[in-house]
Design a protein around this motif. Structure first.
Motif, PDB file in Angstrom:
ATOM      1  N   TYR A  56       0.833  -1.198   0.000  1.00  0.00           N
ATOM      2  CA  TYR A  56       0.000   0.000   0.000  1.00  0.00           C
ATOM      3  C   TYR A  56       0.873   1.254   0.000  1.00  0.00           C
ATOM      4  O   TYR A  56       0.581   2.231  -0.683  1.00  0.00           O
ATOM      5  CB  TYR A  56      -0.921   0.026   1.232  1.00  0.00           C
ATOM      6  N   GLY A 105      -9.925  -5.016  -7.690  1.00  0.00           N
ATOM      7  CA  GLY A 105      -9.774  -6.041  -6.654  1.00  0.00           C
ATOM      8  C   GLY A 105      -9.534  -5.375  -5.311  1.00  0.00           C
ATOM      9  O   GLY A 105      -8.629  -5.735  -4.574  1.00  0.00           O
ATOM     10  N   ILE A 150      -3.456  -4.704  -6.963  1.00  0.00           N
ATOM     11  CA  ILE A 150      -2.563  -5.213  -5.925  1.00  0.00           C
ATOM     12  C   ILE A 150      -3.008  -6.621  -5.544  1.00  0.00           C
ATOM     13  O   ILE A 150      -4.116  -6.801  -5.032  1.00  0.00           O
ATOM     14  CB  ILE A 150      -2.573  -4.268  -4.695  1.00  0.00           C
ATOM     15  N   GLU A 151      -2.152  -7.592  -5.791  1.00  0.00           N
ATOM     16  CA  GLU A 151      -2.444  -8.994  -5.476  1.00  0.00           C
ATOM     17  C   GLU A 151      -3.794  -9.412  -6.060  1.00  0.00           C
ATOM     18  O   GLU A 151      -4.611 -10.020  -5.380  1.00  0.00           O
ATOM     19  CB  GLU A 151      -2.403  -9.220  -3.950  1.00  0.00           C
ATOM     20  N   LEU A 152      -4.006  -9.068  -7.303  1.00  0.00           N
ATOM     21  CA  LEU A 152      -5.254  -9.404  -7.991  1.00  0.00           C
ATOM     22  C   LEU A 152      -5.056 -10.504  -9.026  1.00  0.00           C
ATOM     23  O   LEU A 152      -5.804 -11.495  -9.032  1.00  0.00           O
ATOM     24  CB  LEU A 152      -5.836  -8.147  -8.674  1.00  0.00           C
ATOM     25  N   GLU A 205     -10.289 -15.310 -17.338  1.00  0.00           N
ATOM     26  CA  GLU A 205     -10.333 -13.912 -16.887  1.00  0.00           C
ATOM     27  C   GLU A 205      -8.992 -13.230 -17.141  1.00  0.00           C
ATOM     28  O   GLU A 205      -8.937 -12.081 -17.575  1.00  0.00           O
ATOM     29  CB  GLU A 205     -10.654 -13.848 -15.386  1.00  0.00           C
ATOM     30  N   SER A 251     -16.549  -7.667 -12.536  1.00  0.00           N
ATOM     31  CA  SER A 251     -15.310  -8.401 -12.791  1.00  0.00           C
ATOM     32  C   SER A 251     -14.383  -7.630 -13.708  1.00  0.00           C
ATOM     33  O   SER A 251     -14.839  -7.020 -14.679  1.00  0.00           O
ATOM     34  CB  SER A 251     -15.630  -9.748 -13.437  1.00  0.00           C
ATOM     35  N   VAL A 252     -13.103  -7.705 -13.438  1.00  0.00           N
ATOM     36  CA  VAL A 252     -12.109  -7.060 -14.301  1.00  0.00           C
ATOM     37  C   VAL A 252     -12.005  -7.734 -15.663  1.00  0.00           C
ATOM     38  O   VAL A 252     -11.272  -7.263 -16.532  1.00  0.00           O
ATOM     39  CB  VAL A 252     -10.711  -7.028 -13.640  1.00  0.00           C
ATOM     40  N   HIS A 290      -5.447 -14.261  -8.635  1.00  0.00           N
ATOM     41  CA  HIS A 290      -6.774 -14.770  -8.268  1.00  0.00           C
ATOM     42  C   HIS A 290      -7.658 -14.976  -9.495  1.00  0.00           C
ATOM     43  O   HIS A 290      -8.799 -15.430  -9.363  1.00  0.00           O
ATOM     44  CB  HIS A 290      -7.468 -13.811  -7.297  1.00  0.00           C
ATOM     45  N   LEU A 291      -7.155 -14.612 -10.675  1.00  0.00           N
ATOM     46  CA  LEU A 291      -7.990 -14.702 -11.879  1.00  0.00           C
ATOM     47  C   LEU A 291      -7.909 -16.083 -12.513  1.00  0.00           C
ATOM     48  O   LEU A 291      -6.819 -16.658 -12.637  1.00  0.00           O
ATOM     49  CB  LEU A 291      -7.552 -13.640 -12.900  1.00  0.00           C
ATOM     50  N   ASP A 304     -14.595  -4.698  -7.318  1.00  0.00           N
ATOM     51  CA  ASP A 304     -14.309  -6.067  -6.870  1.00  0.00           C
ATOM     52  C   ASP A 304     -15.452  -6.973  -7.303  1.00  0.00           C
ATOM     53  O   ASP A 304     -16.588  -6.528  -7.451  1.00  0.00           O
ATOM     54  CB  ASP A 304     -14.134  -6.130  -5.348  1.00  0.00           C
ATOM     55  N   ILE A 305     -15.113  -8.247  -7.491  1.00  0.00           N
ATOM     56  CA  ILE A 305     -16.112  -9.226  -7.905  1.00  0.00           C
ATOM     57  C   ILE A 305     -16.918  -9.720  -6.718  1.00  0.00           C
ATOM     58  O   ILE A 305     -17.971 -10.337  -6.885  1.00  0.00           O
ATOM     59  CB  ILE A 305     -15.424 -10.399  -8.637  1.00  0.00           C
ATOM     60  N   ALA A 353     -11.115  -5.374  -2.569  1.00  0.00           N
ATOM     61  CA  ALA A 353     -11.459  -6.163  -1.371  1.00  0.00           C
ATOM     62  C   ALA A 353     -12.128  -5.281  -0.319  1.00  0.00           C
ATOM     63  O   ALA A 353     -13.121  -4.634  -0.629  1.00  0.00           O
ATOM     64  CB  ALA A 353     -10.225  -6.878  -0.840  1.00  0.00           C
TER      65      ALA A 353
HETATM   66  N1  SAM Z   1      -6.079  -5.504  -3.440  1.00  0.00           N
HETATM   67  C1  SAM Z   1      -6.378  -5.948  -2.091  1.00  0.00           C
HETATM   68  C2  SAM Z   1      -5.154  -5.943  -1.242  1.00  0.00           C
HETATM   69  O1  SAM Z   1      -4.072  -5.865  -1.771  1.00  0.00           O
HETATM   70  O2  SAM Z   1      -5.286  -6.015  -0.011  1.00  0.00           O
HETATM   71  C3  SAM Z   1      -7.058  -7.303  -2.041  1.00  0.00           C
HETATM   72  C4  SAM Z   1      -6.394  -8.411  -2.750  1.00  0.00           C
HETATM   73  S1  SAM Z   1      -7.325  -9.942  -2.590  1.00  0.00           S
HETATM   74  C5  SAM Z   1      -5.989 -11.018  -2.331  1.00  0.00           C
HETATM   75  C6  SAM Z   1      -7.904 -10.236  -4.247  1.00  0.00           C
HETATM   76  C7  SAM Z   1      -9.218  -9.567  -4.523  1.00  0.00           C
HETATM   77  O3  SAM Z   1      -9.510  -9.687  -5.911  1.00  0.00           O
HETATM   78  C8  SAM Z   1     -10.387 -10.191  -3.766  1.00  0.00           C
HETATM   79  O4  SAM Z   1     -11.074  -9.197  -3.050  1.00  0.00           O
HETATM   80  C9  SAM Z   1     -11.255 -10.789  -4.873  1.00  0.00           C
HETATM   81  O5  SAM Z   1     -12.634 -10.737  -4.588  1.00  0.00           O
HETATM   82  C10 SAM Z   1     -10.896  -9.899  -6.056  1.00  0.00           C
HETATM   83  N2  SAM Z   1     -11.153 -10.521  -7.378  1.00  0.00           N
HETATM   84  C11 SAM Z   1     -10.931 -11.785  -7.753  1.00  0.00           C
HETATM   85  N3  SAM Z   1     -11.307 -11.977  -9.032  1.00  0.00           N
HETATM   86  C12 SAM Z   1     -11.778 -10.784  -9.482  1.00  0.00           C
HETATM   87  C13 SAM Z   1     -12.322 -10.329 -10.709  1.00  0.00           C
HETATM   88  N4  SAM Z   1     -12.465 -11.151 -11.755  1.00  0.00           N
HETATM   89  N5  SAM Z   1     -12.711  -9.046 -10.813  1.00  0.00           N
HETATM   90  C14 SAM Z   1     -12.578  -8.205  -9.771  1.00  0.00           C
HETATM   91  N6  SAM Z   1     -12.069  -8.567  -8.582  1.00  0.00           N
HETATM   92  C15 SAM Z   1     -11.677  -9.847  -8.430  1.00  0.00           C
END
Ligand code: SAM
Length: 231
Positions: A8, A27, A103-105, A113, A86-87, A108-109, A50-51, A29
């Motif tokens: 951050y 994302g 960030i850390e997104l 995606e 969704s992104v 998770h895809l 966020d999704i 969160a």
């Molecule tokens: N960016 C935040 C941080 O660094 O603390 C949270 C990161 S968290 C590990 C990943 C986030 O991505 C989750 O909140 C999840 O719901 C979101 N996410 C996952 N797939 C997504 C998508 N297709 N579109 C948008 N958000 C998504």
């Protein structure tokens, strides 16, 4: 400081350096980063996407103005919105940003995606800067208890070479330059594994004027606005 705070802080420093007016956090969160960015006085528009609507709503009240914000109106206006979507999908609410943070997104895809993500972020949103952070899997042997991935929801974790190849190809395709860095230094003697979190900072090479950039981008709204605050 813990790693997430270093990430951050990295974004905050970047905002301090380039002074973007409109920032979108993909994302987002529970909106912790957005809460920090709210205090950056250059920012006039702040958006979170966020999704998962429930995680976004958990602590979103932190984004609401406090009584003091009304008693001492600031010089700048600030609008904060949260969108559920969704992104992997385009939505007009994503247009017009100067800085997009992921960030850390990406880890998770799902594969499908991740395939659409570059076109949405770099092609459609096309901000002047994009920051992407993701785990550096080369660091994992130094983390106690990590077997395959750091988090069971991760779909992949990349080495520096894997991330950098993906990022360079994406940058090339959409007219960006990218520089690599990270946070979380390895212990002395283990420098060869690189940072714990790897980060790519993308900069658009040939900025279009926002008018010419947005005129061609008609797309239907698919996102749902779940929060809006105007300071
Ligand atoms: N960016 C935040 C941080 O660094 O603390 C949270 C990161 S968290 C590990 C990943 C986030 O991505 C989750 O909140 C999840 O719901 C979101 N996410 C996952 N797939 C997504 C998508 N297709 N579109 C948008 N958000 C998504």
């Amino acid at each position: 400081p813990p790693l997430y705070k270093q990430r951050y802080q990295f974004v905050k420093d970047l905002v301090g350096k380039y002074k973007p007016k409109k920032v979108a956090d993909l994302g987002c969160a529970d909106c912790t980063l957005l809460c920090m960015l709210k205090f950056c006085s250059c920012i006039e528009v702040l958006a979170g996407i966020d999704i998962c609507a429930s995680v976004m709503k958990e602590k979103m009240h932190r984004l609401s103005p406090l009584p003091v914000d009304y008693l001492q109106p600031a010089e700048r206006s600030l609008t904060v919105t949260l969108h559920h979507g969704s992104v992997a999908h385009k939505d007009p609410c994503m247009l017009g940003f100067d800085l997009v943070t992921c960030i850390e997104l990406i880890e998770h895809l799902e594969e499908s995606e991740l395939k659409k993500f570059p076109e949405v972020v770099f092609g459609f949103m096309a901000p002047s800067r994009v920051v992407i952070s993701t785990p550096n899997s080369e660091f994992n042997p130094l983390l106690p208890g990590v077997r395959l991935f750091r988090n069971p929801d991760h779909k992949f974790e990349w080495t520096r070479l894997q991330f950098q190849s993906w990022a360079l190809e994406t940058a090339r395709r959409y007219g960006y330059a990218v520089e690599f860095t990270g946070v979380g230094h390895p212990p002395r003697g283990m420098e060869n594994v690189g940072f714990c979190t790897q980060i790519g900072v993308f900069v658009k090479k040939y900025p279009l004027t926002s008018a010419s950039a947005q005129s061609e981008k008609h797309t239907e709204a698919v996102y749902k606005t779940v929060f809006k605050a105007v300071y």
